[in-house]
Design a protein around this motif. Structure first.
Motif, PDB file in Angstrom:
ATOM      1  N   TYR A 215      52.747  55.356  46.911  1.00 41.95           N
ATOM      2  CA  TYR A 215      53.161  56.142  45.743  1.00 41.95           C
ATOM      3  C   TYR A 215      53.923  55.258  44.746  1.00 41.95           C
ATOM      4  O   TYR A 215      53.667  55.295  43.546  1.00 41.95           O
ATOM      5  CB  TYR A 215      54.026  57.309  46.211  1.00 41.95           C
ATOM      6  N   PHE A 226      58.450  54.298  33.546  1.00 40.77           N
ATOM      7  CA  PHE A 226      58.703  55.565  34.219  1.00 40.77           C
ATOM      8  C   PHE A 226      59.179  55.309  35.651  1.00 40.77           C
ATOM      9  O   PHE A 226      60.136  55.933  36.130  1.00 40.77           O
ATOM     10  CB  PHE A 226      57.424  56.403  34.203  1.00 40.77           C
TER      11      PHE A 226
ATOM     12  N   LEU B 162      69.633  51.712  33.134  1.00 39.50           N
ATOM     13  CA  LEU B 162      68.401  51.026  32.744  1.00 39.50           C
ATOM     14  C   LEU B 162      68.673  49.756  31.955  1.00 39.50           C
ATOM     15  O   LEU B 162      67.764  48.974  31.702  1.00 39.50           O
ATOM     16  CB  LEU B 162      67.521  51.975  31.917  1.00 39.50           C
ATOM     17  N   HIS B 192      68.798  62.439  33.875  1.00 39.50           N
ATOM     18  CA  HIS B 192      68.554  61.794  32.588  1.00 39.50           C
ATOM     19  C   HIS B 192      67.300  62.375  31.943  1.00 39.50           C
ATOM     20  O   HIS B 192      66.208  62.229  32.483  1.00 39.50           O
ATOM     21  CB  HIS B 192      68.398  60.275  32.816  1.00 39.50           C
ATOM     22  N   PRO B 194      65.089  61.617  29.040  1.00 37.71           N
ATOM     23  CA  PRO B 194      64.995  60.446  28.161  1.00 37.71           C
ATOM     24  C   PRO B 194      64.487  60.813  26.771  1.00 37.71           C
ATOM     25  O   PRO B 194      63.880  61.875  26.588  1.00 37.71           O
ATOM     26  CB  PRO B 194      63.974  59.568  28.874  1.00 37.71           C
ATOM     27  N   MET B 198      56.987  60.172  26.946  1.00 37.17           N
ATOM     28  CA  MET B 198      55.798  59.467  27.409  1.00 37.17           C
ATOM     29  C   MET B 198      56.107  58.022  27.801  1.00 37.17           C
ATOM     30  O   MET B 198      55.343  57.386  28.515  1.00 37.17           O
ATOM     31  CB  MET B 198      54.706  59.467  26.339  1.00 37.17           C
ATOM     32  N   GLU B 199      57.221  57.500  27.311  1.00 37.31           N
ATOM     33  CA  GLU B 199      57.540  56.124  27.650  1.00 37.31           C
ATOM     34  C   GLU B 199      58.285  56.044  28.983  1.00 37.31           C
ATOM     35  O   GLU B 199      57.895  55.310  29.876  1.00 37.31           O
ATOM     36  CB  GLU B 199      58.365  55.492  26.532  1.00 37.31           C
ATOM     37  N   ASP B 200      59.369  56.806  29.094  1.00 36.66           N
ATOM     38  CA  ASP B 200      60.181  56.756  30.310  1.00 36.66           C
ATOM     39  C   ASP B 200      60.029  57.999  31.177  1.00 36.66           C
ATOM     40  O   ASP B 200      60.144  57.933  32.390  1.00 36.66           O
ATOM     41  CB  ASP B 200      61.669  56.644  29.939  1.00 36.66           C
ATOM     42  N   GLY B 201      59.806  59.132  30.534  1.00 35.47           N
ATOM     43  CA  GLY B 201      59.963  60.401  31.234  1.00 35.47           C
ATOM     44  C   GLY B 201      58.814  60.797  32.126  1.00 35.47           C
ATOM     45  O   GLY B 201      58.993  61.578  33.060  1.00 35.47           O
ATOM     46  N   ALA B 202      57.626  60.271  31.850  1.00 36.33           N
ATOM     47  CA  ALA B 202      56.474  60.732  32.604  1.00 36.33           C
ATOM     48  C   ALA B 202      55.421  59.643  32.680  1.00 36.33           C
ATOM     49  O   ALA B 202      55.388  58.743  31.860  1.00 36.33           O
ATOM     50  CB  ALA B 202      55.872  61.984  31.948  1.00 36.33           C
ATOM     51  N   ALA B 203      54.562  59.763  33.700  1.00 36.01           N
ATOM     52  CA  ALA B 203      53.378  58.901  33.785  1.00 36.01           C
ATOM     53  C   ALA B 203      52.192  59.791  33.445  1.00 36.01           C
ATOM     54  O   ALA B 203      51.860  60.698  34.196  1.00 36.01           O
ATOM     55  CB  ALA B 203      53.237  58.309  35.182  1.00 36.01           C
ATOM     56  N   GLU B 205      48.891  59.589  33.275  1.00 37.27           N
ATOM     57  CA  GLU B 205      47.678  59.733  34.074  1.00 37.27           C
ATOM     58  C   GLU B 205      47.964  60.275  35.472  1.00 37.27           C
ATOM     59  O   GLU B 205      47.043  60.686  36.173  1.00 37.27           O
ATOM     60  CB  GLU B 205      46.932  58.395  34.153  1.00 37.27           C
ATOM     61  N   ALA B 206      49.248  60.288  35.859  1.00 37.88           N
ATOM     62  CA  ALA B 206      49.595  60.833  37.169  1.00 37.88           C
ATOM     63  C   ALA B 206      49.698  62.357  37.078  1.00 37.88           C
ATOM     64  O   ALA B 206      49.829  62.920  35.999  1.00 37.88           O
ATOM     65  CB  ALA B 206      50.910  60.225  37.654  1.00 37.88           C
ATOM     66  N   ASN B 211      54.687  63.398  39.158  1.00 38.75           N
ATOM     67  CA  ASN B 211      55.736  63.188  38.170  1.00 38.75           C
ATOM     68  C   ASN B 211      57.069  63.823  38.566  1.00 38.75           C
ATOM     69  O   ASN B 211      58.114  63.286  38.221  1.00 38.75           O
ATOM     70  CB  ASN B 211      55.294  63.727  36.803  1.00 38.75           C
ATOM     71  N   VAL B 214      59.426  61.659  41.347  1.00 37.52           N
ATOM     72  CA  VAL B 214      59.697  60.221  41.224  1.00 37.52           C
ATOM     73  C   VAL B 214      61.125  59.864  41.646  1.00 37.52           C
ATOM     74  O   VAL B 214      61.382  58.790  42.155  1.00 37.52           O
ATOM     75  CB  VAL B 214      59.405  59.720  39.788  1.00 37.52           C
TER      76      VAL B 214
END
Lengths: 354, 369
Positions: A215, A226, B162, B192, B194, B198-203, B205-206, B211, B214
């Motif tokens: 994962y 992310f 970060l 947090h 963010p 789309m940059e930090d908060g989530a992936a 394509e996952a 999500n 994580v």
């Protein structure tokens, strides 16, 4: 129907790409060959018609599967390490050295030899991983260059330390019987290494999709920022994914040596590491699809050999055909317009229904 | 300024139609006023302007006609004069939206987040933050107002592990967390949201379920040793989808298939369900629909009412004023104002500080019991 197309879009697209590739090949064969019907039959059916050709297809798939899995592990973490070739070569060379200079019972000798080869391969994957994680060095460049280092280092080891001077050509000493991977179907060259590859495909699948480390690798690949944001140790993932790449490639190379020639006889690098990159891309880094892609690639290769032997079509042509098929499969946007139109039509019809 | 350059570029190419997508997000109220003046002038020269915004006040202020969209459909097109802000909000979400302030006076508890003399010098050797000090106590929301690009991004990244600070200290519940990894800081009780989902908060394509775990996949609820328990993860995800009203087909749907508002809900659901003591929210409602925005606001207010400490950095002054108990203003990496009470405070009061025209001497957001 349209729902079905959307669901299996990638699979359908791959099949269409293969078909187009084959159509182009047929066209080329018709251009070149004086007896195109026969040549075509040899190319497409040749690998399947005789026991020995089928066997060589299966045995060729084995190291390609291992290298494909290896590359996929790194690619899933979006680490563009292409060092499977070097890891495979050096791993197998050192593994050979270990096997010929030790003596122990088979149940120890077999796994230990594989482990030594895998360990050396892992080191070869670890180096670019560390450079990337610690100093942001490009793993692509590092692994490409290390492929040469691995190759020449392996060549040196075999030619200057483990060379069998009585063999008449440049090969290592023969491995002791205790380090042989036996044939499991008599009168063929199919050896246990193939089953080992298939087992690894299942293992890598479980690892990627059902373990926490897998994962972490996939999330780092999906969006590294992310992953970092969520508390995943990206440093560890970058190093681990590339280390595992080397491990699998090393084992793949060693099992080939232990299962077929029982000597290290690669004076030039066998290229399985590069095939691994190809099948990882065709299989979209999915372990089970990589198995299918590896068999497909091996089928094309053996078909090419048959074509070369039996007809007037030169082997070079086969490489051209392979490249066309791979190109079509890997072109992300190929047929994307088609999918888009279906998606829009689906959305509109759903809108009317609502 | 940058906005004006963009518009000049468009006019230089003889544009007759200007399409502006959220053009005021980086402007102070005063700058926005000036910008609207420019737009009026362009209108009087016969240009056509499409102004896309989720700020109702701006739409009322500038538009002649308003088109309202919801779920990819045009709901209504009316003359702006016919519609009140309430009407527009109603059409946008299909129900009543409250714009009341959510910052009732209450007595906060001890400081859960304490920042002292935080300084950050970036790779180009520029001083991005200097001497920032403030506290956020249990049961209060502290807003950070400022034009984007004045150090907010770096401040939030330092608070959440970060980015390493150049000097200064950050303490969570009295324990210094300088130089700790993001996971350690999360384990200390920090969530947090963010600024860029789309940059930090989530992936993208996952899947949704990938999500939302994580920050917690390694915990006993979701794994045994090395094995991930997908059944437990899916159950957890379904409960979050229900609790936070996320529009997603299933836990396995890729996040990229969701709308912006729903992606933000996924992020907020994950962060607020981690039982945090300190919530650091950065632009938590940027670019999402009014309905999702109201929900995020209510969730932050609820967390505050349950005794959490909330730090809210936002370029949206309405949001800062609606939610905050205290407001800090940042300019050029320094805190330049501290408003201990937000009753009666308006965007016009903050503007001069945001632009660096006014400055409190030695401003700090510290509180001393």
């Amino acid at each position: 129907m349209e729902k079905f197309i959307l669901k299996y879009f990638n699979l359908l697209r791959t099949i269409i790409a293969v078909l187009i590739g084959i159509v182009i090949s047929v066209f080329l064969i018709f251009l070149i060959s004086r007896d195109p019907g026969f040549s075509l039959q040899q190319f497409l059916l040749g690998p399947l018609l005789s026991r020995s050709r089928f066997s060589s297809m299966v045995e060729m798939a084995s190291p390609i599967i291992m290298c494909g899995l290896a590359i996929a592990l790194a690619f899933q973490a979006r680490q563009f390490n292409v060092g499977a070739e070097g890891a495979l070569y050096l791993g197998a060379a050192v593994g050979t050295g270990f096997a010929v200079s030790t003596a122990m019972p088979g149940f120890l000798h077999l796994p230990l030899t594989l482990l030594v080869a895998g360990g050396v391969g892992a080191l070869w994957g670890f180096l670019p991983g560390l450079l990337k994680a610690r100093w942001r060095g490009s793993e692509l460049v590092a692994s490409l260059l290390l492929n040469y280092v691995g190759y020449y280092l392996g060549l040196y080891l075999i030619n200057f330390h483990f060379r069998d001077k009585n063999a008449g050509y440049l090969v290592s000493y023969q491995l002791p019987k205790s380090a042989w991977l036996a044939q499991f179907i008599p009168n063929t060259r199919m050896h246990w290494g193939i089953l080992l590859s298939l087992a690894f495909a299942v293992l890598v699948f479980l690892f990627l999709y059902h373990t926490t480390s897998g994962y972490e690798i996939r999330m780092t690949g999906a969006n590294e920022k992310f992953a970092r944001f969520g508390g995943i140790n990206v440093f560890k993932v970058v190093v681990l994914s590339q280390l595992l790449l080397g491990l699998l490639a090393g084992i793949g190379g060693m099992s080939e040596v232990m299962g077929i020639h029982r000597r290290f006889n690669w004076q030039s690098s066998p290229g399985y590491g590069w095939d691994g990159v190809v099948v990882a891309i065709i299989g979209r880094n999915h372990p089970l699809l990589i198995v299918a892609a590896s068999f497909f690639l091996a089928y094309l290769r053996v078909g090419g050999q048959v074509l070369n032997l039996m007809s007037d079509v030169p082997a070079e042509m086969v490489t051209v055909i392979q490249s066309i098929i791979i190109l079509l499969i890997t072109a992300e946007a190929f047929l994307a317009q088609w999918r888009y139109r279906i998606t829009v039509r689906q959305a509109e019809s759903r809108g009317e229904a609502a | 300024m940058r906005q004006r350059v963009e518009i000049l570029k468009a006019l230089y190419r003889n544009a007759e139609l200007l399409i502006l997508d959220e053009p005021t997000s980086v402007l102070t109220p005063q700058e926005a006023e000036g910008f609207f003046g420019t737009l009026q002038e362009l209108k009087s020269h016969g240009k056509t302007i499409i102004f896309i915004s989720h700020k109702l006040r701006e739409v009322k202020r500038i538009a002649d006609r308003v088109t309202i969209m919801r779920d990819a459909r045009v709901i209504a097109t009316r003359d702006a004069g016919e519609l009140s802000e309430q009407d527009i909000a109603y059409l946008m979400v299909g129900r009543e939206i409250s714009s009341e302030r959510l910052a009732p006076p209450r007595s906060p508890g001890p400081a859960l987040l304490s920042v002292r003399d935080l300084t950050f010098v970036n790779e180009e050797n520029l001083r991005v933050l200097s001497g920032v000090s403030f506290d956020v106590r249990a049961g209060e929301i502290v807003g950070l107002a400022g034009v984007e690009g004045n150090g907010q991004t770096e401040l939030v990244r330092i608070l959440t592990g970060l980015l390493p600070a150049t000097s200064g200290t950050v303490a969570i519940r009295g324990r210094a967390v300088n130089g700790s990894s993001p996971r350690r800081i999360r384990q200390a009780g920090v969530a947090h949201i963010p600024e860029d989902r789309m940059e930090d908060g989530a992936a993208a394509e996952a899947s949704v379920q990938e999500n939302v775990i994580v920050d917690r996949f390694y915990k006993a609820d979701f794994s045994r040793g090395l094995i991930l328990l997908w059944a437990a993860v899916a159950r957890h995800t379904r409960s979050l989808i229900e609790r936070f009203h996320i529009l997603a087909r299933s836990p396995r749907a890729p996040v990229a298939s969701l709308s912006g508002g729903n992606i933000q809900k996924v992020v907020v659901a994950r962060e607020l369900s981690s039982e945090p003591e300190v919530i650091i929210a950065s632009q938590p409602t940027r670019g999402i629909d009014v309905g999702s925005e109201e929900m995020v606001h209510n969730l932050l207010a609820e967390a505050r009412d349950r005794g959490k400490a909330v730090f809210l950095a936002s370029a949206d002054l309405d949001e800062v004023l609606k939610l905050s108990n205290r407001v800090l203003v940042i300019f050029n990496g320094e805190l330049v104002a501290h408003f201990r009470d937000t009753a009666g405070l308006s965007g016009q009061d903050l503007g001069p500080y945001m632009l660096g025209l006014k400055k409190e001497e030695a401003a700090s957001g510290e509180v001393h019991p």
